[in-house]
Scaffold this motif. Structure first.
Motif, PDB file in Angstrom:
ATOM      1  N   SER A  54       0.827  -1.214   0.000  1.00  0.00           N
ATOM      2  CA  SER A  54       0.000   0.000   0.000  1.00  0.00           C
ATOM      3  C   SER A  54       0.858   1.260   0.000  1.00  0.00           C
ATOM      4  N   TYR A  55       1.930   1.263   0.798  1.00  0.00           N
ATOM      5  CA  TYR A  55       2.835   2.417   0.834  1.00  0.00           C
ATOM      6  C   TYR A  55       3.490   2.628  -0.529  1.00  0.00           C
ATOM      7  N   SER A  56       3.886   1.524  -1.163  1.00  0.00           N
ATOM      8  CA  SER A  56       4.494   1.613  -2.486  1.00  0.00           C
ATOM      9  C   SER A  56       3.522   2.243  -3.483  1.00  0.00           C
ATOM     10  N   PHE A  57       2.279   1.808  -3.428  1.00  0.00           N
ATOM     11  CA  PHE A  57       1.252   2.351  -4.326  1.00  0.00           C
ATOM     12  C   PHE A  57       1.006   3.834  -4.037  1.00  0.00           C
ATOM     13  N   LEU A  58       0.974   4.202  -2.768  1.00  0.00           N
ATOM     14  CA  LEU A  58       0.747   5.597  -2.395  1.00  0.00           C
ATOM     15  C   LEU A  58       1.852   6.496  -2.950  1.00  0.00           C
ATOM     16  N   LEU A  59       3.106   6.083  -2.791  1.00  0.00           N
ATOM     17  CA  LEU A  59       4.222   6.895  -3.271  1.00  0.00           C
ATOM     18  C   LEU A  59       4.200   7.028  -4.793  1.00  0.00           C
ATOM     19  N   LEU A  60       3.868   5.933  -5.483  1.00  0.00           N
ATOM     20  CA  LEU A  60       3.826   6.001  -6.941  1.00  0.00           C
ATOM     21  C   LEU A  60       2.633   6.828  -7.415  1.00  0.00           C
ATOM     22  N   SER A  61       1.548   6.810  -6.662  1.00  0.00           N
ATOM     23  CA  SER A  61       0.391   7.646  -6.989  1.00  0.00           C
ATOM     24  C   SER A  61       0.748   9.125  -6.852  1.00  0.00           C
ATOM     25  N   ILE A  62       1.488   9.453  -5.784  1.00  0.00           N
ATOM     26  CA  ILE A  62       1.942  10.836  -5.599  1.00  0.00           C
ATOM     27  C   ILE A  62       2.876  11.231  -6.741  1.00  0.00           C
ATOM     28  N   SER A  63       3.747  10.315  -7.152  1.00  0.00           N
ATOM     29  CA  SER A  63       4.639  10.577  -8.282  1.00  0.00           C
ATOM     30  C   SER A  63       3.843  10.871  -9.548  1.00  0.00           C
ATOM     31  N   SER A  64       2.751  10.134  -9.745  1.00  0.00           N
ATOM     32  CA  SER A  64       1.907  10.344 -10.925  1.00  0.00           C
ATOM     33  C   SER A  64       1.294  11.738 -10.916  1.00  0.00           C
ATOM     34  N   VAL A  65       0.825  12.157  -9.742  1.00  0.00           N
ATOM     35  CA  VAL A  65       0.256  13.500  -9.610  1.00  0.00           C
ATOM     36  C   VAL A  65       1.319  14.564  -9.886  1.00  0.00           C
ATOM     37  N   LEU A  66       2.517  14.348  -9.361  1.00  0.00           N
ATOM     38  CA  LEU A  66       3.610  15.302  -9.572  1.00  0.00           C
ATOM     39  C   LEU A  66       4.008  15.385 -11.043  1.00  0.00           C
ATOM     40  N   ILE A  67       3.937  14.279 -11.753  1.00  0.00           N
ATOM     41  CA  ILE A  67       4.237  14.287 -13.187  1.00  0.00           C
ATOM     42  C   ILE A  67       3.234  15.182 -13.921  1.00  0.00           C
ATOM     43  N   CYS A  68       1.967  15.079 -13.526  1.00  0.00           N
ATOM     44  CA  CYS A  68       0.933  15.927 -14.134  1.00  0.00           C
ATOM     45  C   CYS A  68       1.168  17.394 -13.804  1.00  0.00           C
ATOM     46  N   ILE A  69       1.573  17.671 -12.566  1.00  0.00           N
ATOM     47  CA  ILE A  69       1.872  19.047 -12.170  1.00  0.00           C
ATOM     48  C   ILE A  69       3.081  19.566 -12.939  1.00  0.00           C
ATOM     49  N   ALA A  70       4.066  18.697 -13.146  1.00  0.00           N
ATOM     50  CA  ALA A  70       5.280  19.084 -13.864  1.00  0.00           C
ATOM     51  C   ALA A  70       4.986  19.480 -15.307  1.00  0.00           C
ATOM     52  N   LEU A  77      13.323  20.682  -9.199  1.00  0.00           N
ATOM     53  CA  LEU A  77      12.882  20.219  -7.882  1.00  0.00           C
ATOM     54  C   LEU A  77      11.784  19.174  -8.005  1.00  0.00           C
ATOM     55  N   ILE A  78      10.794  19.460  -8.828  1.00  0.00           N
ATOM     56  CA  ILE A  78       9.671  18.530  -8.933  1.00  0.00           C
ATOM     57  C   ILE A  78      10.107  17.240  -9.633  1.00  0.00           C
ATOM     58  N   PHE A  79      11.013  17.335 -10.595  1.00  0.00           N
ATOM     59  CA  PHE A  79      11.503  16.117 -11.242  1.00  0.00           C
ATOM     60  C   PHE A  79      12.342  15.287 -10.266  1.00  0.00           C
ATOM     61  N   SER A  80      13.075  15.958  -9.393  1.00  0.00           N
ATOM     62  CA  SER A  80      13.850  15.248  -8.371  1.00  0.00           C
ATOM     63  C   SER A  80      12.920  14.535  -7.402  1.00  0.00           C
ATOM     64  N   GLN A  81      11.818  15.181  -7.055  1.00  0.00           N
ATOM     65  CA  GLN A  81      10.828  14.568  -6.160  1.00  0.00           C
ATOM     66  C   GLN A  81      10.192  13.347  -6.813  1.00  0.00           C
ATOM     67  N   ILE A  82       9.891  13.453  -8.098  1.00  0.00           N
ATOM     68  CA  ILE A  82       9.314  12.325  -8.833  1.00  0.00           C
ATOM     69  C   ILE A  82      10.275  11.139  -8.828  1.00  0.00           C
TER      70      ILE A  82
END
Length: 202
Positions: A54-70, A77-82
């Protein structure tokens, strides 16, 4: 072995007993090392395998949102976070099964849950990457077509990931494969390519 008194060396020994050999060079030197830390903390804190999934899925979901924001507001900074979140997510995904075996908490549901979550997470990250390409390059038709083809190939690769066992046997590490046929060598290179996540960012 689950204990708040487990030492780092004990966790490494336990991980070696319950984990499978790395399937790619990237997996061996990056993902496996991230996984060692996560494995140690999971055993020490008593984190369940399903919780790790579940934690793995949560982090990858956040990464997906950040990709859309990027796509709207790009920056280092945002690419480093992704990159950071996606690699931690992958590190967790590499050891949730090992934690299950080490703690003797394997289950049919856990196997299904892990597989289902993996497929959903990969689909999310691919869709987010497509959104990024189409939003940041609205007039580049060739790049859009290439991203669609790449995404289809990547999803296809993920859906038939059981071919890993045909390329690298459970008891054989990638660097020990001295005599691979041309077809298997190409498959191995593609596996390395996909494993790094570079596939999604080209």
């Amino acid at each position: 072995m689950v204990s708040d008194k487990i030492t780092w060396n004990q966790s490494l020994e336990s991980l070696q007993q319950v984990s499978h050999p790395a399937s790619t060079i990237f997996h061996k030197y990056i993902s496996k090392n991230i996984g060692k830390v996560i494995f140690f903390l999971a055993l020490r804190w008593g984190v369940t395998p399903n919780a790790l999934t579940s934690y793995s899925f949560l982090l990858l979901s956040i990464s997906s949102v950040l990709i859309c924001i990027a796509a709207i507001s790009p920056g280092y900074l945002i690419f480093s976070q992704i990159l950071l979140l996606s690699q931690i997510s992958y590190g967790i995904d590499c050891v949730d099964g090992a934690v299950a075996r080490a703690s003797n908490t394997q289950s049919k549901f856990g196997q299904f849950y892990d597989l289902a979550i993996d497929r959903i997470a990969v689909t999310l990250i691919v869709l987010a990457s497509l959104f990024f390409v189409f939003s940041s390059h609205p007039n580049n038709l060739s790049l859009q077509i290439a991203s669609i083809i790449g995404s289809v190939l990547y999803l296809t690769f993920q859906s038939v990931s059981s071919i890993r066992g045909l390329i690298f046997s459970r008891n054989q590490r990638p660097e020990q494969s001295a005599s691979l046929s041309l077809a298997l060598l190409v498959a191995r290179l593609l596996l390395e390519f996909a494993d790094t996540g570079i596939f999604l960012f080209l």
